[in-house]
Write a protein that holds these residues in place. Structure first.
Motif, PDB file in Angstrom:
ATOM      1  N   ALA A  73       0.825  -1.212   0.000  1.00 29.29           N
ATOM      2  CA  ALA A  73       0.000   0.000   0.000  1.00 29.29           C
ATOM      3  C   ALA A  73       0.854   1.256   0.000  1.00 29.29           C
ATOM      4  O   ALA A  73       1.889   1.322   0.667  1.00 29.29           O
ATOM      5  N   LEU A  74       0.393   2.246  -0.743  1.00 32.62           N
ATOM      6  CA  LEU A  74       1.000   3.574  -0.741  1.00 32.62           C
ATOM      7  C   LEU A  74       0.428   4.382   0.417  1.00 32.62           C
ATOM      8  O   LEU A  74      -0.782   4.384   0.646  1.00 32.62           O
ATOM      9  N   THR A  75       1.282   5.088   1.123  1.00 29.95           N
ATOM     10  CA  THR A  75       0.854   5.960   2.214  1.00 29.95           C
ATOM     11  C   THR A  75       0.925   7.415   1.762  1.00 29.95           C
ATOM     12  O   THR A  75       1.849   7.803   1.047  1.00 29.95           O
ATOM     13  N   ASN A  76      -0.053   8.191   2.171  1.00 30.76           N
ATOM     14  CA  ASN A  76      -0.105   9.597   1.791  1.00 30.76           C
ATOM     15  C   ASN A  76       1.188  10.319   2.159  1.00 30.76           C
ATOM     16  O   ASN A  76       1.623  10.277   3.309  1.00 30.76           O
ATOM     17  N   GLY A  77       1.819  10.962   1.181  1.00 30.64           N
ATOM     18  CA  GLY A  77       3.006  11.762   1.420  1.00 30.64           C
ATOM     19  C   GLY A  77       4.317  11.016   1.403  1.00 30.64           C
ATOM     20  O   GLY A  77       5.394  11.626   1.439  1.00 30.64           O
ATOM     21  N   GLU A  78       4.298   9.693   1.314  1.00 32.42           N
ATOM     22  CA  GLU A  78       5.528   8.929   1.493  1.00 32.42           C
ATOM     23  C   GLU A  78       6.558   9.158   0.391  1.00 32.42           C
ATOM     24  O   GLU A  78       7.762   8.981   0.625  1.00 32.42           O
ATOM     25  N   PRO A 102       9.036   2.526  -2.910  1.00 32.05           N
ATOM     26  CA  PRO A 102       7.890   2.954  -2.099  1.00 32.05           C
ATOM     27  C   PRO A 102       7.179   1.767  -1.444  1.00 32.05           C
ATOM     28  O   PRO A 102       7.552   0.621  -1.643  1.00 32.05           O
ATOM     29  N   CYS A 103       6.147   2.089  -0.680  1.00 37.26           N
ATOM     30  CA  CYS A 103       5.223   1.120  -0.087  1.00 37.26           C
ATOM     31  C   CYS A 103       5.816   0.409   1.130  1.00 37.26           C
ATOM     32  O   CYS A 103       6.396  -0.673   1.020  1.00 37.26           O
ATOM     33  N   GLN A 122      -6.547  -6.483   1.373  1.00 38.24           N
ATOM     34  CA  GLN A 122      -7.123  -5.830   2.554  1.00 38.24           C
ATOM     35  C   GLN A 122      -6.086  -5.699   3.667  1.00 38.24           C
ATOM     36  O   GLN A 122      -5.987  -4.660   4.322  1.00 38.24           O
ATOM     37  N   ALA A 123      -5.309  -6.743   3.873  1.00 40.88           N
ATOM     38  CA  ALA A 123      -4.320  -6.724   4.946  1.00 40.88           C
ATOM     39  C   ALA A 123      -3.257  -5.652   4.718  1.00 40.88           C
ATOM     40  O   ALA A 123      -2.762  -5.052   5.672  1.00 40.88           O
ATOM     41  N   ALA A 124      -2.903  -5.413   3.466  1.00 40.31           N
ATOM     42  CA  ALA A 124      -1.872  -4.414   3.165  1.00 40.31           C
ATOM     43  C   ALA A 124      -2.295  -3.004   3.543  1.00 40.31           C
ATOM     44  O   ALA A 124      -1.456  -2.112   3.694  1.00 40.31           O
ATOM     45  N   THR A 125      -3.585  -2.771   3.733  1.00 44.03           N
ATOM     46  CA  THR A 125      -4.061  -1.428   4.103  1.00 44.03           C
ATOM     47  C   THR A 125      -3.875  -1.133   5.580  1.00 44.03           C
ATOM     48  O   THR A 125      -4.024   0.011   6.005  1.00 44.03           O
ATOM     49  N   VAL A 144      -4.619   3.038  -1.156  1.00 42.74           N
ATOM     50  CA  VAL A 144      -4.408   2.642  -2.540  1.00 42.74           C
ATOM     51  C   VAL A 144      -3.373   1.527  -2.532  1.00 42.74           C
ATOM     52  O   VAL A 144      -2.263   1.693  -2.010  1.00 42.74           O
ATOM     53  N   VAL A 145      -3.728   0.382  -3.105  1.00 43.14           N
ATOM     54  CA  VAL A 145      -2.903  -0.823  -3.010  1.00 43.14           C
ATOM     55  C   VAL A 145      -2.406  -1.246  -4.393  1.00 43.14           C
ATOM     56  O   VAL A 145      -3.164  -1.216  -5.371  1.00 43.14           O
ATOM     57  N   ILE A 146      -1.146  -1.631  -4.436  1.00 44.53           N
ATOM     58  CA  ILE A 146      -0.541  -2.172  -5.647  1.00 44.53           C
ATOM     59  C   ILE A 146      -0.396  -3.674  -5.453  1.00 44.53           C
ATOM     60  O   ILE A 146       0.158  -4.128  -4.453  1.00 44.53           O
ATOM     61  N   GLU A 147      -0.909  -4.446  -6.416  1.00 43.42           N
ATOM     62  CA  GLU A 147      -0.930  -5.894  -6.307  1.00 43.42           C
ATOM     63  C   GLU A 147       0.197  -6.506  -7.128  1.00 43.42           C
ATOM     64  O   GLU A 147       0.326  -6.241  -8.320  1.00 43.42           O
ATOM     65  N   PHE A 148       0.996  -7.338  -6.479  1.00 44.67           N
ATOM     66  CA  PHE A 148       2.096  -8.016  -7.173  1.00 44.67           C
ATOM     67  C   PHE A 148       1.762  -9.457  -7.532  1.00 44.67           C
ATOM     68  O   PHE A 148       2.362 -10.017  -8.440  1.00 44.67           O
ATOM     69  N   VAL A 149       0.845 -10.046  -6.801  1.00 44.45           N
ATOM     70  CA  VAL A 149       0.348 -11.382  -7.105  1.00 44.45           C
ATOM     71  C   VAL A 149      -1.155 -11.275  -7.281  1.00 44.45           C
ATOM     72  O   VAL A 149      -1.875 -11.062  -6.309  1.00 44.45           O
ATOM     73  N   PRO A 150      -1.656 -11.396  -8.516  1.00 46.65           N
ATOM     74  CA  PRO A 150      -3.098 -11.230  -8.737  1.00 46.65           C
ATOM     75  C   PRO A 150      -3.894 -12.325  -8.025  1.00 46.65           C
ATOM     76  O   PRO A 150      -3.509 -13.496  -7.998  1.00 46.65           O
TER      77      PRO A 150
END
Length: 337
Positions: free
Chosen positions: A48-53, A74-75, A131-134, A329-335
């Motif tokens: 997950a991306l964090t605001n401002g990171e 990132p992330c 969900q867990a990544a958030t 906002v989450v980026i998925e590496f394993v669909p």
């Protein structure tokens, strides 16, 4: 010990300039855990991306002595599966984990990453990897604000019984967890948010929600006895933090995760005996694990705005930077279907 045959290279998101928010998708060799250490190799499923990171390295450069080998990836929030682990680790190969990686380390915006034991927790069984990544950074910040920095106890129904908690940005990534955890511990909770998020914040456990755009917090406090709070947690700083000073009661605690409160103290505020502090969350798999168990027991919600395959990372960054995201906002590496 390895749990599978590994590729020789991986996809990784890189930030070439710490003063720029531009990322590129590159190929790198897999990272290798230091032998005889507490490092784990993790197959990242979602991050997950964090605001401002993307400007953290520019605005808050860490000591060079602490960041040897760190790449601008990132992330810092991730969920994945353990590939290799120390023999005495509780997180053996195949274990599903989540956590927030330390700012001094290369982050998790890559197919494989390195995590230390103290950064990891068992992934909640009731949450998907996405969900867990958030969860980790937000929930660890909220937990530490309430149960480490404030004089409350992480005990259901009684740890904050009889206490009033006031939260700025109660619908935000951290604020929503402050509301939920404070309510779980038995506190009465008030919060601020935008008007269109009132119902959401009340569903988390807040008894009253103020519109941060229009409410005169000072007048609201003075209009009725008993509105001052034992603990105030500020998540957005600036004027919201200045207003928060009027809410904290004599002998109470004012915490900001944005900036030191003393610099925003109103000039006309009567002298108060108030503990006020700014703190930065420390990665803690222990705290993430405790809340993970609560999530599995039911009654807590996560906030996912959107999911993007790694190939669409630019759209993910655009969404995160738009100011319109409601949740992580989450980026998925394993669909996952």
């Amino acid at each position: 010990m390895l749990s599978e045959t590994l590729p020789t290279t991986m996809k990784v998101l890189l930030q070439s300039d710490p003063a720029s928010k531009t990322l590129i998708l590159a190929t790198r060799p897999l990272p290798v855990p230091v032998p005889n250490s507490t490092e784990h190799l993790i197959r990242v499923h979602a991050a997950a991306l964090t605001n401002g990171e993307l400007l953290w390295m520019k605005n808050f450069p860490p000591p060079a002595s602490e960041t040897k080998g760190k790449e601008l990836v990132p992330c810092y929030d991730m969920a994945g599966a353990v590939i290799a682990a120390p023999s005495d680790s509780p997180f053996q190969p195949g274990t599903e984990v989540y956590g927030r990686t330390h700012y001094y380390h290369t982050a998790a915006g890559r197919e494989y990453t390195i995590c230390d034991t103290y950064e990891l927790a068992f992934k909640p069984k009731t949450l998907s990897f996405v969900q867990a990544a958030t969860v980790p950074m937000s929930v660890e910040t909220a937990y530490q604000a309430l149960f480490v920095q404030a004089p409350l106890q992480p005990v259901a129904r009684t740890g904050a019984k009889g206490k009033r908690i006031f939260v700025t940005a109660g619908s935000g990534a951290v604020g929503m967890w402050v509301v939920q955890l404070a309510k779980w511990a038995g506190a009465e909770v008030e919060a601020t948010s935008s008007k269109d998020r009132f119902d959401f914040v009340k569903s988390l456990g807040a008894s009253e929600v103020l519109d941060y755009r229009t409410a005169d917090v000072k007048k609201w406090v003075q209009a009725e006895a008993g509105r001052q709070a034992d603990v105030v947690v500020d998540c957005i700083g600036r004027q919201a933090l200045a207003d928060a000073w009027w809410v904290v009661k004599e002998g109470g605690t004012l915490i900001s995760i944005f900036q030191p409160p003393e610099g925003m103290k109103p000039a006309d505020l009567p002298t108060l005996d108030v503990k006020n502090l700014f703190f930065i969350q420390e990665p803690s798999g222990e705290h993430a694990g405790k809340v993970g168990s609560l999530i599995d027991a039911g009654g807590f919600v996560t906030a996912l705005d959107s999911v993007w395959p790694v190939e669409k990372f630019e759209e993910a960054v655009e969404r995160r930077e738009s100011g319109k995201a409601r949740g992580k906002v989450v980026i998925e590496f394993v669909p996952h279907v």
